[in-house]
Design a protein around this motif. Structure first.
Motif, PDB file in Angstrom:
ATOM      1  N   SER A   1     -16.887  -7.822 -10.096  1.00  0.00           N
ATOM      2  CA  SER A   1     -18.117  -8.031 -10.866  1.00  0.00           C
ATOM      3  C   SER A   1     -18.747  -9.400 -10.628  1.00  0.00           C
ATOM      4  O   SER A   1     -19.813  -9.693 -11.175  1.00  0.00           O
ATOM      5  CB  SER A   1     -17.853  -7.817 -12.360  1.00  0.00           C
ATOM      6  OG  SER A   1     -16.736  -8.557 -12.798  1.00  0.00           O
TER       7      SER A   1
ATOM      8  N   TRP B   1     -21.812  -5.127  -7.399  1.00  0.00           N
ATOM      9  CA  TRP B   1     -20.984  -4.455  -8.405  1.00  0.00           C
ATOM     10  C   TRP B   1     -21.270  -4.959  -9.819  1.00  0.00           C
ATOM     11  O   TRP B   1     -20.509  -4.685 -10.747  1.00  0.00           O
ATOM     12  CB  TRP B   1     -19.509  -4.632  -8.051  1.00  0.00           C
ATOM     13  CG  TRP B   1     -19.200  -4.093  -6.690  1.00  0.00           C
ATOM     14  CD1 TRP B   1     -19.064  -4.818  -5.532  1.00  0.00           C
ATOM     15  CD2 TRP B   1     -19.039  -2.726  -6.315  1.00  0.00           C
ATOM     16  NE1 TRP B   1     -18.824  -3.984  -4.466  1.00  0.00           N
ATOM     17  CE2 TRP B   1     -18.795  -2.691  -4.912  1.00  0.00           C
ATOM     18  CE3 TRP B   1     -19.056  -1.520  -7.022  1.00  0.00           C
ATOM     19  CZ2 TRP B   1     -18.588  -1.509  -4.217  1.00  0.00           C
ATOM     20  CZ3 TRP B   1     -18.853  -0.328  -6.324  1.00  0.00           C
ATOM     21  CH2 TRP B   1     -18.615  -0.334  -4.944  1.00  0.00           C
ATOM     22  N   CYS B   2     -22.376  -5.661  -9.982  1.00  0.00           N
ATOM     23  CA  CYS B   2     -22.784  -6.181 -11.302  1.00  0.00           C
ATOM     24  C   CYS B   2     -24.289  -5.979 -11.421  1.00  0.00           C
ATOM     25  O   CYS B   2     -25.075  -6.811 -10.957  1.00  0.00           O
ATOM     26  CB  CYS B   2     -22.414  -7.667 -11.410  1.00  0.00           C
ATOM     27  SG  CYS B   2     -22.925  -8.460 -12.947  1.00  0.00           S
TER      28      CYS B   2
ATOM     29  N   PHE C   1     -16.755   3.533  -6.421  1.00  0.00           N
ATOM     30  CA  PHE C   1     -17.386   3.558  -7.743  1.00  0.00           C
ATOM     31  C   PHE C   1     -16.901   4.743  -8.565  1.00  0.00           C
ATOM     32  O   PHE C   1     -16.651   4.625  -9.782  1.00  0.00           O
ATOM     33  CB  PHE C   1     -18.909   3.609  -7.593  1.00  0.00           C
ATOM     34  CG  PHE C   1     -19.626   3.941  -8.877  1.00  0.00           C
ATOM     35  CD1 PHE C   1     -19.851   2.966  -9.833  1.00  0.00           C
ATOM     36  CD2 PHE C   1     -20.035   5.250  -9.133  1.00  0.00           C
ATOM     37  CE1 PHE C   1     -20.489   3.283 -11.026  1.00  0.00           C
ATOM     38  CE2 PHE C   1     -20.666   5.562 -10.326  1.00  0.00           C
ATOM     39  CZ  PHE C   1     -20.895   4.577 -11.272  1.00  0.00           C
TER      40      PHE C   1
ATOM     41  N   TRP D   1     -28.179   0.410 -11.326  1.00  0.00           N
ATOM     42  CA  TRP D   1     -27.022   1.213 -10.918  1.00  0.00           C
ATOM     43  C   TRP D   1     -27.467   2.628 -10.561  1.00  0.00           C
ATOM     44  O   TRP D   1     -26.968   3.216  -9.583  1.00  0.00           O
ATOM     45  CB  TRP D   1     -25.966   1.254 -12.027  1.00  0.00           C
ATOM     46  CG  TRP D   1     -24.898   0.205 -11.896  1.00  0.00           C
ATOM     47  CD1 TRP D   1     -24.663  -0.858 -12.716  1.00  0.00           C
ATOM     48  CD2 TRP D   1     -23.898   0.120 -10.868  1.00  0.00           C
ATOM     49  NE1 TRP D   1     -23.592  -1.600 -12.260  1.00  0.00           N
ATOM     50  CE2 TRP D   1     -23.107  -1.022 -11.129  1.00  0.00           C
ATOM     51  CE3 TRP D   1     -23.603   0.896  -9.744  1.00  0.00           C
ATOM     52  CZ2 TRP D   1     -22.033  -1.396 -10.321  1.00  0.00           C
ATOM     53  CZ3 TRP D   1     -22.534   0.524  -8.925  1.00  0.00           C
ATOM     54  CH2 TRP D   1     -21.762  -0.609  -9.212  1.00  0.00           C
TER      55      TRP D   1
ATOM     56  N   SER E   1     -13.404   5.306 -11.334  1.00  0.00           N
ATOM     57  CA  SER E   1     -13.648   4.218 -12.287  1.00  0.00           C
ATOM     58  C   SER E   1     -13.507   4.669 -13.733  1.00  0.00           C
ATOM     59  O   SER E   1     -13.665   5.849 -14.052  1.00  0.00           O
ATOM     60  CB  SER E   1     -15.059   3.656 -12.074  1.00  0.00           C
ATOM     61  OG  SER E   1     -16.030   4.686 -12.233  1.00  0.00           O
TER      62      SER E   1
ATOM     63  N   GLY F   1     -16.281  -3.837 -12.001  1.00  0.00           N
ATOM     64  CA  GLY F   1     -17.723  -4.013 -12.006  1.00  0.00           C
ATOM     65  C   GLY F   1     -18.265  -4.134 -13.423  1.00  0.00           C
ATOM     66  O   GLY F   1     -17.534  -3.980 -14.398  1.00  0.00           O
TER      67      GLY F   1
END
Length: 325
Positions: free
Chosen positions: A116, A121-122, A150, A128, A153, A78
């Motif tokens: 991403s 996820w971007c 997530f 976020w 990570s 991401g």
């Protein structure tokens, strides 16, 4: 003319033969391959779009995020950028180039589109924060699955502090909603059993992988899920299962820490047993007819220890939750 991605792919597979039996060195190689690929993607997008409009972090999730990749792996990644939502188009273009570049060097696309190149996820740093709040407030099976993805990570390139601060944000929400610990347990409570009541291995019965054991589903998930739950409870930022074993407090989790050696041995077992896998799907499946009697016993041992570990973790969470009611 050989493209830069093709050159990286060749370098990857030339180096792979030297690290096939060493889990740490193998994952360092994956990191280097992916970092070279992402840097190449960044240069390509900068040539077409100009420099990035805001600072950002490119981060890995899944087995790559946990530093637990085998010889083959798919993509889970991401982007977090610090700026206006209007910059998303730029970073999605970068995400798409990264996705395509990683495919070119030998990493399959994620079936669930956890990449991403996907707007989910971007996102900007502020978006976020909102996304994490939404996942935890909804607390559905799907939203907690997204959050758990997530949480496993780490930043590969860019601003390390963005991901760290977002995890701290998540901890602050969970701290105020402690019933979420039980929800996390419930979310991963079902694990595909690989050992029957009479101690027999239970291979898949249908499809092209009939007669094989799915390593990730029947073995790895028990260890990974248990230590993720404890990491959330103890607010441990590091994503690898081994680092989570190391960082949970000894005085509270002495019985849990005893399983760390099994997990380390499991990582080695996977490399040894799947070193000849030809693709990502094969690396997770072990045909039972290729195993010796001793190897089958070893596999059963890892499974049983994993189930016991998760059961102990579940009991710890349920006992503590009962004191909060």
């Amino acid at each position: 003319m050989v493209s830069r991605y093709e050159a990286i792919k060749k370098w990857r597979f030339d180096k792979m033969t030297t690290v096939l039996t060493n889990h740490t060195e193998l994952n360092r190689l994956h990191d280097e391959v992916m970092e070279r690929t992402v840097q190449e993607a960044i240069q390509k997008v900068e040539g077409e779009w100009g420099e990035a409009p805001a600072p950002f972090a490119f981060f890995l999730m899944g087995s790559a995020g946990r530093f637990e990749q085998s010889i083959w792996s798919d993509q889970d990644h991401g982007i977090i950028y610090d700026g206006d939502t209007k910059y998303q188009a730029y970073f999605l273009a970068l995400g798409e180039e990264i996705r395509d570049g990683l495919v070119a060097v030998g990493y399959e696309e994620c079936d669930g589109k956890v990449m991403s190149s996907n707007p989910l996820w971007c996102q900007s740093y502020l978006d976020w924060k909102g996304q994490i709040s939404s996942w935890l407030e909804e607390a559905s099976w799907q939203s907690l699955r997204h959050f758990s993805t997530f949480f496993d990570s780490r930043v590969l390139i860019g601003k390390q502090e963005y991901l760290y601060e977002l995890k701290q944000w998540a901890f602050s929400i969970i701290r105020e909603n402690r019933e979420l610990y039980q929800r996390f347990v419930d979310n991963v409570d079902f694990v595909q059993k690989g050992v029957g009541v009479f101690g027999q291995l239970l291979p898949e019965l249908r499809g092209e992988r009939s007669g094989s054991i799915h390593l990730k589903k029947t073995v790895f998930f028990s260890y990974v899920n248990a230590l993720r739950i404890l990491a959330l409870k103890e607010e441990i930022v590091n994503p690898s299962t081994i680092s989570r074993f190391e960082e949970i407090p000894e005085h509270m989790y002495a019985s849990i820490k005893k399983y760390e050696q099994e997990f380390r041995e499991l990582l080695t077992y996977r490399l040894r047993s799947r070193k000849n896998a030809k693709n990502y799907k094969e690396v997770h499946h072990i045909p039972l007819n290729t195993l010796t009697k001793e190897e089958k016993q070893e596999l059963k041992h890892f499974m049983k220890k994993g189930y016991k570990l998760f059961s102990e973790t579940k009991n710890i969470i349920e006992k503590e939750c009962s004191t909060w009611l």
